[in-house]
Enzyme design. Structure first.
Site, mmCIF file in Angstrom:
data_model
loop_
_atom_site.group_PDB
_atom_site.id
_atom_site.type_symbol
_atom_site.label_atom_id
_atom_site.label_comp_id
_atom_site.label_asym_id
_atom_site.label_seq_id
_atom_site.Cartn_x
_atom_site.Cartn_y
_atom_site.Cartn_z
ATOM 1 N N GLU A 193 0.859 109.949 32.525
ATOM 2 C CA GLU A 193 1.000 108.834 31.583
ATOM 3 C C GLU A 193 0.217 109.096 30.293
ATOM 4 O O GLU A 193 -0.694 108.322 29.922
ATOM 5 C CB GLU A 193 0.542 107.529 32.231
ATOM 6 C CG GLU A 193 1.394 107.159 33.426
ATOM 7 C CD GLU A 193 1.094 105.798 34.026
ATOM 8 O OE1 GLU A 193 1.999 105.200 34.626
ATOM 9 O OE2 GLU A 193 -0.053 105.324 33.910
ATOM 10 N N GLU A 224 7.096 107.679 39.439
ATOM 11 C CA GLU A 224 6.380 106.515 39.978
ATOM 12 C C GLU A 224 7.250 105.286 39.839
ATOM 13 O O GLU A 224 7.852 105.066 38.785
ATOM 14 C CB GLU A 224 5.074 106.243 39.214
ATOM 15 C CG GLU A 224 3.977 107.228 39.481
ATOM 16 C CD GLU A 224 2.666 106.823 38.820
ATOM 17 O OE1 GLU A 224 2.400 105.610 38.693
ATOM 18 O OE2 GLU A 224 1.921 107.737 38.425
HETATM 19 C C1 BG6 Z 1 0.376 104.135 37.264
HETATM 20 C C2 BG6 Z 1 -0.689 105.170 37.524
HETATM 21 O O1 BG6 Z 1 0.282 103.665 35.978
HETATM 22 O O2 BG6 Z 1 0.368 102.986 38.040
HETATM 23 C C3 BG6 Z 1 -1.159 105.221 38.961
HETATM 24 O O3 BG6 Z 1 -0.221 106.453 37.137
HETATM 25 C C4 BG6 Z 1 -1.323 103.809 39.474
HETATM 26 O O4 BG6 Z 1 -2.318 105.990 39.039
HETATM 27 C C5 BG6 Z 1 0.012 103.097 39.401
HETATM 28 O O5 BG6 Z 1 -1.871 103.717 40.741
HETATM 29 C C6 BG6 Z 1 0.018 101.704 39.982
HETATM 30 O O6 BG6 Z 1 -0.978 100.951 39.378
HETATM 31 P P1 BG6 Z 1 -2.035 100.142 40.242
HETATM 32 O O7 BG6 Z 1 -2.977 99.575 39.251
HETATM 33 O O8 BG6 Z 1 -1.266 99.099 40.958
HETATM 34 O O9 BG6 Z 1 -2.648 101.131 41.161
#
Ligand code: BG6
Length: 467
Positions: A174, A365
Protein backbone atom coordinates in the site's frame (compact mmCIF):
# COMPACT_ATOMS: atom_id res chain seq x y z
CA UNK A 1 -14.44 -18.11 -16.55
CA UNK A 2 -11.41 -17.20 -14.51
CA UNK A 3 -8.11 -18.30 -16.01
CA UNK A 4 -7.16 -21.91 -15.26
CA UNK A 5 -3.97 -20.85 -13.46
CA UNK A 6 -5.84 -18.31 -11.30
CA UNK A 7 -3.93 -17.71 -8.08
CA UNK A 8 -6.40 -18.43 -5.29
CA UNK A 9 -4.91 -18.06 -1.87
CA UNK A 10 -4.72 -15.86 1.19
CA UNK A 11 -2.63 -13.02 2.54
CA UNK A 12 -0.87 -12.01 5.74
CA UNK A 13 2.07 -9.81 6.69
CA UNK A 14 5.08 -10.86 8.74
CA UNK A 15 4.61 -8.25 11.46
CA UNK A 16 0.97 -9.17 12.08
CA UNK A 17 1.41 -12.93 12.28
CA UNK A 18 4.95 -14.09 12.97
CA UNK A 19 5.53 -12.90 16.51
CA UNK A 20 9.04 -13.92 17.66
CA UNK A 21 9.84 -10.22 17.55
CA UNK A 22 13.26 -10.58 19.19
CA UNK A 23 14.05 -14.18 18.38
CA UNK A 24 17.00 -15.53 16.34
CA UNK A 25 18.58 -12.13 15.83
CA UNK A 26 15.54 -10.18 14.66
CA UNK A 27 15.82 -6.42 15.19
CA UNK A 28 13.16 -3.99 16.35
CA UNK A 29 10.70 -2.69 13.75
CA UNK A 30 8.15 0.12 13.88
CA UNK A 31 5.38 -2.50 14.17
CA UNK A 32 7.02 -3.76 17.37
CA UNK A 33 6.47 -0.34 18.93
CA UNK A 34 2.73 -0.13 18.34
CA UNK A 35 0.28 -0.45 21.22
CA UNK A 36 -3.32 -1.74 21.09
CA UNK A 37 -6.12 0.56 19.99
CA UNK A 38 -9.75 -0.18 19.24
CA UNK A 39 -12.77 1.37 17.63
CA UNK A 40 -12.23 5.08 18.10
CA UNK A 41 -8.97 4.50 19.98
CA UNK A 42 -5.84 4.94 17.91
CA UNK A 43 -2.75 2.78 18.25
CA UNK A 44 0.21 4.69 19.55
CA UNK A 45 3.86 4.44 18.59
CA UNK A 46 6.08 4.41 21.62
CA UNK A 47 9.68 5.46 21.52
CA UNK A 48 11.14 1.97 21.37
CA UNK A 49 9.67 -0.74 23.59
CA UNK A 50 8.53 0.46 27.02
CA UNK A 51 8.23 -1.75 30.10
CA UNK A 52 4.70 -2.65 31.18
CA UNK A 53 3.13 -1.83 27.80
CA UNK A 54 1.43 -4.58 25.80
CA UNK A 55 2.55 -4.86 22.19
CA UNK A 56 0.33 -7.31 20.27
CA UNK A 57 2.71 -7.72 17.34
CA UNK A 58 5.45 -9.08 19.58
CA UNK A 59 3.81 -12.46 19.60
CA UNK A 60 1.28 -12.08 16.80
CA UNK A 61 -0.19 -15.54 16.29
CA UNK A 62 3.30 -17.04 16.59
CA UNK A 63 3.36 -18.08 12.96
CA UNK A 64 7.13 -18.26 13.46
CA UNK A 65 6.66 -21.49 15.38
CA UNK A 66 3.39 -22.63 13.77
CA UNK A 67 4.09 -22.13 10.07
CA UNK A 68 4.08 -25.83 9.25
CA UNK A 69 0.68 -26.38 10.82
CA UNK A 70 -0.70 -23.21 9.23
CA UNK A 71 0.59 -23.90 5.75
CA UNK A 72 -0.80 -27.45 5.98
CA UNK A 73 -4.21 -25.89 6.63
CA UNK A 74 -3.79 -23.54 3.66
CA UNK A 75 -2.94 -26.58 1.54
CA UNK A 76 -6.07 -28.32 2.80
CA UNK A 77 -8.11 -25.39 1.46
CA UNK A 78 -6.32 -25.88 -1.86
CA UNK A 79 -4.37 -22.60 -1.87
CA UNK A 80 -2.47 -22.02 -5.10
CA UNK A 81 -0.53 -19.16 -3.52
CA UNK A 82 0.23 -17.61 -0.15
CA UNK A 83 1.02 -13.94 0.23
CA UNK A 84 3.26 -12.96 3.10
CA UNK A 85 6.03 -10.43 3.67
CA UNK A 86 9.64 -10.76 4.71
CA UNK A 87 10.37 -8.88 7.92
CA UNK A 88 13.24 -6.58 6.97
CA UNK A 89 14.51 -6.71 10.57
CA UNK A 90 14.82 -10.50 10.47
CA UNK A 91 17.28 -10.15 7.61
CA UNK A 92 18.93 -6.82 8.48
CA UNK A 93 18.13 -6.19 12.17
CA UNK A 94 19.13 -2.52 12.08
CA UNK A 95 18.49 -2.02 8.38
CA UNK A 96 22.03 -0.81 7.69
CA UNK A 97 23.95 -3.89 8.84
CA UNK A 98 26.91 -5.11 6.82
CA UNK A 99 25.86 -8.72 6.61
CA UNK A 100 22.45 -10.37 6.71
CA UNK A 101 21.21 -12.47 9.58
CA UNK A 102 21.45 -16.09 8.46
CA UNK A 103 18.82 -17.33 10.91
CA UNK A 104 16.30 -14.92 9.44
CA UNK A 105 17.10 -16.03 5.91
CA UNK A 106 16.82 -19.66 6.95
CA UNK A 107 13.36 -19.06 8.40
CA UNK A 108 11.97 -17.86 5.07
CA UNK A 109 13.70 -20.73 3.28
CA UNK A 110 11.74 -23.03 5.55
CA UNK A 111 8.45 -21.15 4.99
CA UNK A 112 8.83 -21.12 1.20
CA UNK A 113 9.94 -24.77 1.10
CA UNK A 114 6.88 -25.69 3.12
CA UNK A 115 4.65 -23.83 0.64
CA UNK A 116 6.32 -25.36 -2.39
CA UNK A 117 5.96 -28.82 -0.88
CA UNK A 118 2.21 -28.39 -1.36
CA UNK A 119 2.47 -26.63 -4.72
CA UNK A 120 1.66 -23.27 -3.11
CA UNK A 121 3.33 -20.34 -4.86
CA UNK A 122 4.75 -17.79 -2.38
CA UNK A 123 3.78 -14.18 -3.15
CA UNK A 124 6.11 -11.87 -1.25
CA UNK A 125 5.66 -8.28 -0.17
CA UNK A 126 9.16 -6.95 0.37
CA UNK A 127 8.17 -4.22 2.82
CA UNK A 128 4.87 -4.38 4.68
CA UNK A 129 4.65 -1.73 7.41
CA UNK A 130 7.71 -2.93 9.30
CA UNK A 131 10.51 -0.41 8.86
CA UNK A 132 13.61 -1.18 10.95
CA UNK A 133 13.36 1.05 14.01
CA UNK A 134 17.09 1.82 13.90
CA UNK A 135 16.61 3.39 10.48
CA UNK A 136 13.89 5.60 11.95
CA UNK A 137 16.13 6.69 14.82
CA UNK A 138 19.35 7.11 12.89
CA UNK A 139 18.21 8.40 9.50
CA UNK A 140 14.62 9.60 9.90
CA UNK A 141 13.59 6.64 7.76
CA UNK A 142 12.36 7.52 4.25
CA UNK A 143 13.09 11.20 4.78
CA UNK A 144 16.58 10.17 3.82
CA UNK A 145 17.82 9.25 0.35
CA UNK A 146 20.11 6.72 2.03
CA UNK A 147 17.06 4.50 2.49
CA UNK A 148 17.15 3.66 -1.20
CA UNK A 149 20.48 1.87 -0.78
CA UNK A 150 19.44 0.09 2.42
CA UNK A 151 16.26 -1.12 0.79
CA UNK A 152 18.07 -2.26 -2.35
CA UNK A 153 20.60 -4.19 -0.34
CA UNK A 154 17.73 -5.95 1.41
CA UNK A 155 16.11 -6.65 -1.97
CA UNK A 156 19.29 -7.98 -3.49
CA UNK A 157 19.83 -10.34 -0.57
CA UNK A 158 16.36 -11.82 -0.73
CA UNK A 159 16.13 -11.86 -4.54
CA UNK A 160 19.33 -13.87 -4.76
CA UNK A 161 18.54 -16.12 -1.85
CA UNK A 162 15.00 -17.02 -2.98
CA UNK A 163 15.40 -16.68 -6.71
CA UNK A 164 14.35 -20.26 -7.32
CA UNK A 165 11.58 -20.27 -4.72
CA UNK A 166 9.69 -17.03 -5.16
CA UNK A 167 8.42 -15.71 -8.47
CA UNK A 168 5.82 -13.10 -7.41
CA UNK A 169 7.03 -10.03 -5.52
CA UNK A 170 5.58 -6.66 -4.53
CA UNK A 171 7.88 -3.81 -3.58
CA UNK A 172 5.93 -1.86 -0.92
CA UNK A 173 2.63 -2.66 0.72
CA UNK A 174 0.00 0.00 0.00
CA UNK A 175 2.63 2.51 -1.06
CA UNK A 176 -0.02 5.24 -1.30
CA UNK A 177 -0.75 4.97 2.44
CA UNK A 178 2.49 6.86 3.01
CA UNK A 179 0.44 10.02 2.48
CA UNK A 180 -2.16 8.98 5.03
CA UNK A 181 -0.26 7.24 7.83
CA UNK A 182 3.40 8.05 7.31
CA UNK A 183 4.66 6.62 10.56
CA UNK A 184 2.95 3.26 10.33
CA UNK A 185 3.57 2.86 6.65
CA UNK A 186 7.09 4.25 6.31
CA UNK A 187 8.45 5.07 9.76
CA UNK A 188 8.26 8.82 9.18
CA UNK A 189 7.44 11.00 12.16
CA UNK A 190 6.21 14.43 11.23
CA UNK A 191 6.22 17.31 13.69
CA UNK A 192 3.26 19.65 14.01
CA UNK A 193 5.22 22.58 12.61
CA UNK A 194 6.56 20.73 9.61
CA UNK A 195 5.23 20.83 6.07
CA UNK A 196 3.79 17.31 6.02
CA UNK A 197 3.18 17.21 2.32
CA UNK A 198 6.72 18.22 1.43
CA UNK A 199 8.09 15.48 3.66
CA UNK A 200 5.63 12.85 2.47
CA UNK A 201 6.05 13.48 -1.22
CA UNK A 202 9.81 13.57 -0.91
CA UNK A 203 9.76 10.28 0.97
CA UNK A 204 7.34 8.90 -1.61
CA UNK A 205 9.80 9.81 -4.33
CA UNK A 206 12.57 7.91 -2.58
CA UNK A 207 10.28 4.90 -2.23
CA UNK A 208 9.18 5.11 -5.85
CA UNK A 209 12.80 5.29 -6.96
CA UNK A 210 13.75 2.40 -4.67
CA UNK A 211 10.83 0.39 -6.03
CA UNK A 212 11.84 1.01 -9.64
CA UNK A 213 15.47 0.11 -8.95
CA UNK A 214 14.29 -3.04 -7.20
CA UNK A 215 12.20 -4.05 -10.20
CA UNK A 216 15.21 -3.66 -12.47
CA UNK A 217 17.46 -5.52 -10.07
CA UNK A 218 14.97 -8.34 -9.60
CA UNK A 219 14.61 -8.87 -13.32
CA UNK A 220 18.38 -9.03 -13.62
CA UNK A 221 18.56 -11.66 -10.88
CA UNK A 222 15.81 -13.75 -12.45
CA UNK A 223 14.09 -12.66 -15.68
CA UNK A 224 11.11 -14.82 -14.72
CA UNK A 225 10.32 -12.75 -11.65
CA UNK A 226 6.97 -10.99 -11.71
CA UNK A 227 7.40 -7.84 -9.67
CA UNK A 228 4.36 -5.76 -8.87
CA UNK A 229 3.40 -2.61 -7.07
CA UNK A 230 0.79 -2.70 -4.32
CA UNK A 231 -1.70 0.03 -3.48
CA UNK A 232 -4.79 0.54 -1.40
CA UNK A 233 -7.56 1.20 -3.89
CA UNK A 234 -10.20 3.52 -2.49
CA UNK A 235 -13.10 3.50 -4.95
CA UNK A 236 -14.77 6.90 -4.61
CA UNK A 237 -18.28 8.06 -5.47
CA UNK A 238 -19.35 11.65 -5.68
CA UNK A 239 -22.10 12.23 -3.15
CA UNK A 240 -24.50 13.66 -5.74
CA UNK A 241 -24.52 14.51 -9.43
CA UNK A 242 -23.60 18.06 -8.45
CA UNK A 243 -20.50 18.61 -10.60
CA UNK A 244 -18.72 19.98 -7.55
CA UNK A 245 -19.10 16.57 -5.89
CA UNK A 246 -17.81 14.82 -8.98
CA UNK A 247 -14.82 17.11 -9.10
CA UNK A 248 -14.16 16.33 -5.46
CA UNK A 249 -14.46 12.62 -6.24
CA UNK A 250 -11.71 12.95 -8.85
CA UNK A 251 -9.60 14.99 -6.45
CA UNK A 252 -9.89 12.38 -3.74
CA UNK A 253 -8.62 9.65 -6.04
CA UNK A 254 -5.74 11.65 -7.52
CA UNK A 255 -3.32 11.29 -4.56
CA UNK A 256 -3.60 7.52 -4.90
CA UNK A 257 -3.16 7.32 -8.65
CA UNK A 258 -0.14 9.57 -8.15
CA UNK A 259 1.77 6.44 -7.13
CA UNK A 260 0.45 3.92 -9.64
CA UNK A 261 1.01 6.38 -12.50
CA UNK A 262 4.71 6.41 -11.69
CA UNK A 263 5.07 2.71 -10.98
CA UNK A 264 3.20 1.61 -14.09
CA UNK A 265 4.05 4.35 -16.59
CA UNK A 266 7.54 5.21 -15.39
CA UNK A 267 7.13 8.95 -14.82
CA UNK A 268 5.14 11.50 -12.86
CA UNK A 269 1.94 12.66 -14.49
CA UNK A 270 1.50 16.24 -15.60
CA UNK A 271 -1.17 16.49 -12.92
CA UNK A 272 1.36 15.51 -10.25
CA UNK A 273 3.78 18.15 -11.48
CA UNK A 274 1.03 20.77 -11.56
CA UNK A 275 0.19 19.81 -8.00
CA UNK A 276 3.75 20.33 -6.76
CA UNK A 277 3.74 23.75 -8.37
CA UNK A 278 0.38 24.69 -6.90
CA UNK A 279 1.46 23.65 -3.42
CA UNK A 280 4.88 25.25 -3.72
CA UNK A 281 6.72 21.94 -3.26
CA UNK A 282 10.26 21.39 -4.45
CA UNK A 283 11.39 17.79 -4.57
CA UNK A 284 14.83 16.30 -4.78
CA UNK A 285 14.48 14.37 -8.04
CA UNK A 286 17.64 13.75 -10.05
CA UNK A 287 17.89 12.85 -13.75
CA UNK A 288 19.21 9.45 -12.61
CA UNK A 289 16.04 8.97 -10.55
CA UNK A 290 13.92 9.79 -13.58
CA UNK A 291 15.83 7.26 -15.66
CA UNK A 292 15.37 4.68 -12.90
CA UNK A 293 11.62 5.26 -12.78
CA UNK A 294 11.44 4.68 -16.54
CA UNK A 295 13.51 1.51 -16.37
CA UNK A 296 11.69 -0.07 -13.45
CA UNK A 297 8.02 -0.21 -14.33
CA UNK A 298 6.07 -3.00 -12.69
CA UNK A 299 4.75 -6.26 -14.17
CA UNK A 300 1.40 -6.16 -12.41
CA UNK A 301 -0.71 -4.12 -9.98
CA UNK A 302 -1.53 -5.70 -6.65
CA UNK A 303 -4.15 -3.87 -4.65
CA UNK A 304 -6.23 -4.07 -1.50
CA UNK A 305 -9.92 -3.34 -1.48
CA UNK A 306 -12.21 -3.50 1.54
CA UNK A 307 -14.77 -0.72 1.19
CA UNK A 308 -15.71 2.24 -0.96
CA UNK A 309 -15.85 5.92 -0.04
CA UNK A 310 -17.98 8.95 -0.77
CA UNK A 311 -16.58 12.34 -1.70
CA UNK A 312 -18.47 15.55 -1.20
CA UNK A 313 -17.87 19.23 -1.71
CA UNK A 314 -19.88 19.93 1.47
CA UNK A 315 -18.36 20.31 4.93
CA UNK A 316 -19.45 17.16 6.76
CA UNK A 317 -18.52 14.79 9.50
CA UNK A 318 -16.52 11.83 8.25
CA UNK A 319 -16.82 8.18 9.24
CA UNK A 320 -14.22 5.41 9.19
CA UNK A 321 -12.91 3.13 6.46
CA UNK A 322 -9.65 1.40 5.72
CA UNK A 323 -6.99 4.04 6.36
CA UNK A 324 -9.12 6.99 5.31
CA UNK A 325 -12.27 8.63 6.52
CA UNK A 326 -15.19 9.36 4.25
CA UNK A 327 -18.82 10.32 4.11
CA UNK A 328 -21.55 7.84 5.01
CA UNK A 329 -23.13 6.11 2.03
CA UNK A 330 -26.87 5.57 2.67
CA UNK A 331 -26.97 2.65 0.22
CA UNK A 332 -24.39 0.55 2.02
CA UNK A 333 -24.09 -1.29 5.32
CA UNK A 334 -20.99 -0.87 7.40
CA UNK A 335 -19.01 -3.52 9.30
CA UNK A 336 -18.71 -3.35 13.09
CA UNK A 337 -15.62 -1.24 12.51
CA UNK A 338 -17.53 1.17 10.26
CA UNK A 339 -16.13 0.02 6.90
CA UNK A 340 -18.84 0.28 4.25
CA UNK A 341 -19.22 -3.02 2.43
CA UNK A 342 -19.51 -2.59 -1.32
CA UNK A 343 -18.81 -5.44 -3.77
CA UNK A 344 -19.73 -3.32 -6.78
CA UNK A 345 -17.00 -0.95 -5.68
CA UNK A 346 -14.53 -3.80 -6.28
CA UNK A 347 -15.79 -4.26 -9.83
CA UNK A 348 -15.39 -0.53 -10.37
CA UNK A 349 -11.88 -0.62 -8.91
CA UNK A 350 -10.88 -3.42 -11.28
CA UNK A 351 -12.34 -1.55 -14.25
CA UNK A 352 -10.78 1.78 -13.36
CA UNK A 353 -7.34 0.29 -12.85
CA UNK A 354 -7.42 -1.91 -15.93
CA UNK A 355 -8.83 0.79 -18.19
CA UNK A 356 -6.11 3.16 -17.09
CA UNK A 357 -3.10 0.85 -17.12
CA UNK A 358 -3.83 -2.29 -19.17
CA UNK A 359 -1.50 -4.53 -17.17
CA UNK A 360 -2.51 -7.60 -15.11
CA UNK A 361 -4.19 -6.98 -11.78
CA UNK A 362 -3.98 -9.03 -8.60
CA UNK A 363 -6.42 -8.54 -5.69
CA UNK A 364 -4.02 -9.16 -2.83
CA UNK A 365 -6.29 -8.08 0.04
CA UNK A 366 -10.03 -8.13 0.58
CA UNK A 367 -12.15 -9.34 3.46
CA UNK A 368 -14.38 -8.66 6.42
CA UNK A 369 -13.03 -7.94 9.88
CA UNK A 370 -15.62 -9.27 12.32
CA UNK A 371 -16.08 -10.70 15.79
CA UNK A 372 -16.38 -14.50 15.71
CA UNK A 373 -18.09 -16.63 18.33
CA UNK A 374 -17.24 -20.21 19.16
CA UNK A 375 -20.44 -22.25 19.56
CA UNK A 376 -20.75 -24.76 22.42
CA UNK A 377 -19.97 -27.57 19.97
CA UNK A 378 -16.75 -25.82 18.90
CA UNK A 379 -17.96 -24.64 15.49
CA UNK A 380 -17.62 -21.05 14.25
CA UNK A 381 -20.49 -20.11 12.00
CA UNK A 382 -19.12 -17.15 10.08
CA UNK A 383 -21.83 -16.86 7.43
CA UNK A 384 -21.36 -13.06 7.41
CA UNK A 385 -17.81 -13.59 6.17
CA UNK A 386 -18.92 -16.09 3.55
CA UNK A 387 -21.55 -13.60 2.33
CA UNK A 388 -19.00 -10.80 2.10
CA UNK A 389 -16.47 -12.91 0.20
CA UNK A 390 -19.09 -14.49 -2.07
CA UNK A 391 -20.36 -11.08 -3.14
CA UNK A 392 -16.87 -9.78 -3.78
CA UNK A 393 -15.87 -12.86 -5.76
CA UNK A 394 -19.03 -12.47 -7.86
CA UNK A 395 -18.12 -8.85 -8.53
CA UNK A 396 -14.55 -9.79 -9.41
CA UNK A 397 -15.78 -12.48 -11.79
CA UNK A 398 -18.10 -10.01 -13.47
CA UNK A 399 -15.15 -7.68 -14.02
CA UNK A 400 -13.23 -10.52 -15.65
CA UNK A 401 -16.01 -12.22 -17.59
CA UNK A 402 -18.14 -9.26 -18.59
CA UNK A 403 -15.68 -6.37 -18.59
CA UNK A 404 -12.56 -8.11 -19.88
CA UNK A 405 -10.26 -7.31 -16.97
CA UNK A 406 -7.04 -9.34 -16.79
CA UNK A 407 -6.94 -10.61 -13.21
CA UNK A 408 -4.30 -13.10 -12.07
CA UNK A 409 -5.34 -13.90 -8.53
CA UNK A 410 -7.23 -13.28 -5.34
CA UNK A 411 -5.76 -13.51 -1.84
CA UNK A 412 -8.28 -12.56 0.88
CA UNK A 413 -6.70 -10.78 3.81
CA UNK A 414 -5.86 -12.55 7.05
CA UNK A 415 -6.62 -16.04 5.74
CA UNK A 416 -5.71 -17.02 9.27
CA UNK A 417 -6.63 -14.56 12.05
CA UNK A 418 -3.83 -12.07 12.66
CA UNK A 419 -3.31 -8.93 14.72
CA UNK A 420 -5.23 -6.05 13.15
CA UNK A 421 -3.02 -3.46 11.58
CA UNK A 422 -5.30 -0.51 12.27
CA UNK A 423 -6.38 -1.35 15.80
CA UNK A 424 -3.95 -3.99 17.08
CA UNK A 425 -6.91 -6.09 18.13
CA UNK A 426 -7.23 -9.85 17.72
CA UNK A 427 -10.99 -9.73 17.91
CA UNK A 428 -11.15 -8.05 14.52
CA UNK A 429 -10.86 -11.33 12.67
CA UNK A 430 -10.66 -12.01 8.93
CA UNK A 431 -9.60 -15.65 8.82
CA UNK A 432 -10.89 -18.96 7.56
CA UNK A 433 -8.87 -20.25 10.49
CA UNK A 434 -9.56 -19.02 14.01
CA UNK A 435 -6.65 -18.46 16.38
CA UNK A 436 -7.32 -18.66 20.09
CA UNK A 437 -5.83 -15.41 21.30
CA UNK A 438 -7.46 -12.30 22.72
CA UNK A 439 -6.73 -8.59 22.91
CA UNK A 440 -4.81 -8.95 26.16
CA UNK A 441 -2.50 -11.59 24.71
CA UNK A 442 -4.21 -14.51 26.45
CA UNK A 443 -5.15 -17.77 24.73
CA UNK A 444 -3.76 -21.15 23.71
CA UNK A 445 -2.95 -20.11 20.09
CA UNK A 446 -4.89 -23.21 19.03
CA UNK A 447 -6.10 -23.12 15.41
CA UNK A 448 -9.77 -23.93 14.60
CA UNK A 449 -11.43 -24.15 11.20
CA UNK A 450 -14.37 -21.79 10.71
CA UNK A 451 -17.36 -22.58 8.51
CA UNK A 452 -15.78 -20.40 5.80
CA UNK A 453 -12.81 -22.79 5.66
CA UNK A 454 -14.79 -25.49 3.92
CA UNK A 455 -16.67 -22.98 1.82
CA UNK A 456 -13.44 -21.46 0.47
CA UNK A 457 -12.03 -24.93 -0.21
CA UNK A 458 -14.98 -25.56 -2.53
CA UNK A 459 -14.64 -22.15 -4.16
CA UNK A 460 -11.02 -22.89 -5.02
CA UNK A 461 -11.72 -26.45 -6.17
CA UNK A 462 -14.36 -25.17 -8.60
CA UNK A 463 -12.21 -22.21 -9.74
CA UNK A 464 -14.83 -19.85 -8.40
CA UNK A 465 -17.83 -21.53 -10.01
CA UNK A 466 -19.28 -22.88 -6.75
CA UNK A 467 -19.99 -19.94 -4.51
C1 BG6 B 1 -4.55 -3.28 4.83
C2 BG6 B 1 -3.17 -3.61 5.34
O1 BG6 B 1 -4.66 -1.93 4.60
O2 BG6 B 1 -5.63 -3.56 5.65
C3 BG6 B 1 -3.13 -4.81 6.27
O3 BG6 B 1 -2.29 -3.84 4.24
C4 BG6 B 1 -4.29 -4.72 7.22
O4 BG6 B 1 -1.88 -4.86 6.89
C5 BG6 B 1 -5.58 -4.74 6.43
O5 BG6 B 1 -4.30 -5.69 8.21
C6 BG6 B 1 -6.84 -4.77 7.27
O6 BG6 B 1 -6.82 -3.70 8.16
P1 BG6 B 1 -7.07 -3.93 9.71
O7 BG6 B 1 -6.86 -2.59 10.32
O8 BG6 B 1 -8.47 -4.39 9.84
O9 BG6 B 1 -6.09 -4.95 10.14
Amino acid sequence: MLRSDFLWGGAVAANQCEGAWNVDGKGLSTADCMTVGGIGKVREFTDGVLPGVYYPNHEGIDFYHHYQEDIALFAEMGFKCFRTSIAWTRIYPDGDDEIPNEKGLAFYDAVFDECLKYGIEPVVTISHYETPYALVKNYGSWRSRKMIDFYLKFCETIFRRYKNKVKYWMTFNEINVLRLHSEMSAGIRIGKDENAEQIQLQAAHYQLTASALAVKLGHAVNPNFKIGMMMLYPTFYGETCNPADQLECMRQLDPHLYFSDVQVRGSYSSKAKAYWKRQGLTLDITPEDEAALQAGTVDYIGFSYYNSNVATAREVELIGGNMLNAVKNPYLKASDWGWQTDPIGLRIALNQLYDRYQIPLFIVENGLGAVDTIEPDGTILDDYRIDYLRQHIEAMKAAVEEDGVDLIGYTPWGCIDVVSCGTGQMKKRYGFIYVDRDDEGQGSLKRLKKKSFDWYRKVIASNGEEL
